[in-house]
Write an enzyme that holds these catalytic residues in place. Structure first.
Site, PDB file in Angstrom:
ATOM      1  CE1 TYR A 130      -4.432   1.881   0.237  1.00  0.00           C
ATOM      2  CE2 TYR A 130      -2.727   3.408   1.072  1.00  0.00           C
ATOM      3  CZ  TYR A 130      -3.988   3.202   0.664  1.00  0.00           C
ATOM      4  OH  TYR A 130      -4.990   4.018   0.519  1.00  0.00           O
ATOM      5  CD  GLN A 191     -11.484   2.489  -1.847  1.00  0.00           C
ATOM      6  OE1 GLN A 191     -11.844   2.454  -0.288  1.00  0.00           O
ATOM      7  NE2 GLN A 191     -11.354   3.587  -2.158  1.00  0.00           N
ATOM      8  CD  GLN A 259      11.340  11.526  13.098  1.00  0.00           C
ATOM      9  OE1 GLN A 259      10.622  10.747  12.847  1.00  0.00           O
ATOM     10  NE2 GLN A 259      12.714  11.665  12.667  1.00  0.00           N
ATOM     11  CG  HIS A 262       7.933  12.867   9.049  1.00  0.00           C
ATOM     12  ND1 HIS A 262       7.698  12.397   7.817  1.00  0.00           N
ATOM     13  CD2 HIS A 262       9.083  12.351   9.055  1.00  0.00           C
ATOM     14  CE1 HIS A 262       8.695  11.822   7.145  1.00  0.00           C
ATOM     15  NE2 HIS A 262       9.690  11.800   8.344  1.00  0.00           N
ATOM     16  CD  GLU A 327      10.058   5.644  13.463  1.00  0.00           C
ATOM     17  OE1 GLU A 327       9.420   6.813  14.066  1.00  0.00           O
ATOM     18  OE2 GLU A 327       9.436   5.268  12.291  1.00  0.00           O
ATOM     19  CG  HIS A 328      13.951   7.293  13.522  1.00  0.00           C
ATOM     20  ND1 HIS A 328      12.762   7.901  13.630  1.00  0.00           N
ATOM     21  CD2 HIS A 328      14.016   6.588  12.676  1.00  0.00           C
ATOM     22  CE1 HIS A 328      12.326   7.537  12.226  1.00  0.00           C
ATOM     23  NE2 HIS A 328      13.073   6.654  11.736  1.00  0.00           N
ATOM     24  CG  ASP A 361      14.394   9.358   7.257  1.00  0.00           C
ATOM     25  OD1 ASP A 361      13.816   8.387   7.926  1.00  0.00           O
ATOM     26  OD2 ASP A 361      13.951  10.369   7.490  1.00  0.00           O
ATOM     27  CG  HIS A 420      -2.651 -36.285  20.350  1.00  0.00           C
ATOM     28  ND1 HIS A 420      -4.009 -35.929  19.991  1.00  0.00           N
ATOM     29  CD2 HIS A 420      -1.989 -35.398  20.058  1.00  0.00           C
ATOM     30  CE1 HIS A 420      -4.025 -34.791  19.723  1.00  0.00           C
ATOM     31  NE2 HIS A 420      -2.883 -34.268  19.812  1.00  0.00           N
TER      32      HIS A 420
END
Lengths: 430, 430
Positions: A130, A191, A259, A262, A327-328, A361, A420
């Site tokens: 995506y 969709q 950062q 964004h 994250e960073h 990045d 079993h």
């Protein structure tokens, strides 16, 4: 002005805990809407997909026009700035060569009693990627998702990217072409996720869906999980910079703003052992904001979620960083290498004064899809491992079966599973 | 009598596709109930946890009584059948030695231009393991979840196991003790998942929750995902046995029934190239069912979801197996080894006539937590990798930054991210 905390203040622990607990994202409740879209695309296929696409993206496509042709891709490549194509090619090559090292190795061996065991890795057959439309339609993200899939050996990679009002970022097509992806559809939203998960007359289903998206896309991915695999649900981006007073405040301010630009929900945190340096960084942020095209976004992020934490020494930053689990994580001081080895929870670590996070990045080679919102405590960035799966192998001969049978039968009986037990004992005439 | 399909029949593809699409589980919609339980435990802690535990499990515990003491664990060990303890110990040791081979290796290197890159693996700090109560309270599952976590280096492993009417399977405590887990609480359901995710006065939160549970537990895990990590959501168990006519029909029937006895929603499928053998297996299933304690469950599973597929040759079974993507794949014929190498989608493969799947449930050494419901197309069984996470490392000096800067700046500008570009260019006085 960002929040400033002092490690030695009596209320530090309470305020730091509040910072950790702060919610940066209001998750819209779109579950019902998404459920209806998924059901219709699953039941009606192209008809519903086309209708939703034309309605939400204000287009007039037929089903046959959803696929982007090879000619359109070639036109995008031919029309692109050669400097950008070159930069994307460099990024592609660096990502490919780094990720090639992540390919897991099969294992097969016999143990002491002759039981053969193994792990065999195979690529996922097909993956959907995506790609958001509009301003967040980043060619770099196409590379970061598609190249590892390609390296893993995924045969079929399908990109979906919405074209609101018919508009598509041609660099997304260039990046797709560089990554070796040629199956691309101009669809988006829930969709598009439905089409990838269930298939339509035009689009064959895939086995896994990756890539970022808005609240509808995230909800759709959660709902189709199980029918297909999904990657992590990415939240707003964040950086923790740990810096001493020997840095140029303008460099560090630039990193914090990279950062912040964004998303208003992005978060930039500075930890420093120098209170004066923090003040200088705050001033530099203010100066740089004035010249920034995305100043509105960046200043909202810095004001609402930015933070500066003053510690008595850098040592004190280690447990704070592990609790933030950023994250960073950027380490701008001389002893960064040793320090990095003592950090447990971080998506990616950028070592030293000359490794701004932005390099990661784009062209560092490592992946920029990384765990957000403290999930580095339990998860990892995107890698080749996300595009492969492992099959366990077990092989016994009659002798090995005889040796292991008594324990297997005892455990099966202890668990009340007579069939079993029988499946083992019947092979021994026990 | 199970469904029988013939590969050469004109309607085979339609009937096989219908078999693949058949839903074996009606997922109860318990989301609202679970949401309320999670919110109360998050907000009120022990008070809500104790109230729910006493209400749902019909107990009268105080918060202080939720933890199972070392003494209780020792009593369980002392009271256990020594043969079972020995069998569990063998299983523990075999699981540990197989999983030790799965530990990922750190990577660190310099590329051609001197950029240092790396991947560093660290264990998740704390993990919660959900163990069901009642008849599905399996000590083998405790080992299969806890031992890999231990091998990965997880310092804190917490078991939650409900004690309905105060009753607890002592073998769960024995398995926990063998796996080296000593923090155990007698709680279950969504309230236990909430306690693990958010913490209470008595129970510190964990970073990830693994283990099987009922619809409430599964819904709770989905809802806390993000706050903590979770493992896959396991569906009912399944086996695909591919067998030629040279097998004893009773052996194969026993294997099919071992799966069927788990759950009325379990699924056992036989693919054979010998129609007469299929008939003989069906007859053997009928005979063996008569002597089975869990005959009611097993016969419902076999009647509703069992299937036998007759193929003209075993070669024709390969694409069918890949589409079924079974949790367990048993290959009972001479050329099984070569065949296994050509299968793409399977959680685990059991090679040859002397490797009944049940060995893998207990003492083979590989993990019995495997992807169900066709998810072997995109996911893997539980392993050490589920208990570790990876941090990317990037390190540039001034020279490397100068070399990569132009491409990074070009891409940042192409994406409209000026502060990104500035974070690089400011370090170069560009």
């Amino acid at each position: 002005m960002a929040l400033t905390l002092h490690h030695e203040a009596p209320d530090f622990e309470a305020r730091f805990a509040a910072l950790l607990a702060s919610k940066r994202e209001v998750s819209e409740d779109v579950d019902q809407t998404v459920r209806a879209i998924l059901a219709r695309v699953r039941d009606e296929g192209d008809r519903a997909l086309v209708e939703y696409t034309n309605r939400f993206d204000r287009n007039v496509f037929s089903a046959a026009e959803l696929a982007i042709s090879h000619e359109e891709i070639e036109v995008a490549v031919a029309g692109a700035d050669p400097g950008i194509v070159e930069a994307l090619t460099l990024a592609r090559d660096r990502i490919a060569s780094h990720h090639a090292r992540q390919k897991p190795v099969d294992d097969r061996y016999s143990d002491a009693i002759g039981v053969e065991l193994g792990s065999r890795w195979t690529a996922i057959e097909s993956v959907g990627l995506y790609v958001p439309g509009g301003t967040a339609s980043y060619p770099s993200s196409v590379l970061m998702n598609a190249v590892p899939a390609k390296v893993a050996g995924v045969e079929r990679i399908v990109i979906v990217v919405p074209a609101p009002d018919g508009i598509l970022n041609p660099l997304v097509l260039v990046a797709a072409r560089l990554a070796g992806v040629s199956e691309i559809y101009r669809i988006g939203g829930a969709q598009a996720v439905a089409a990838l998960a269930y298939g339509t007359q035009t689009i064959r289903p895939v086995a896994k869906i990756v890539g970022p998206g808005n609240a509808y896309v995230a909800a759709a991915k959660r709902q189709v999980f199980g029918t297909v695999g999904i990657d992590m649900i990415a939240g707003p981006s964040e950086v923790l910079v740990i810096a001493d007073g020997d840095n140029d405040p303008d460099w560090i301010a630039a990193d914090l703003l990279a950062q912040a630009e964004h998303d208003t929900a992005a978060q930039s945190i500075l930890i420093t052992n120098d209170a004066g340096f923090a003040t200088a960084v705050e001033a530099a942020v203010g100066r740089q904001l004035k010249a920034l095209p995305r100043a509105e976004t960046a200043s909202a992020s810095w004001r609402d979620f930015g933070a500066m934490i003053v510690v008595p020494n850098l040592e004190a930053a280690i447990p704070l960083a592990d609790r933030i689990a950023p994250e960073h994580l950027e380490l701008a001081f001389d002893a960064a290498e040793d320090f990095a080895g003592r950090i447990r929870n971080a998506g990616a670590i950028f070592i030293g004064r000359h490794t701004p996070e932005v390099i990661g990045d784009y062209v560092g080679g490592s992946n920029h899809v990384l765990p957000t919102a403290r999930s580095a405590r339990f998860s990892s960035g995107l890698s080749v491992l996300d595009f492969v799966k492992r099959t366990s192998i077990l092989k016994l001969g009659p002798d090995q079966l005889r040796m292991l049978a008594p324990a297997a039968v005892a455990l099966a009986e202890a668990e009340g599973l007579a069939a079993h037990a029988r499946s083992v004992s019947i092979r021994l005439n026990m």
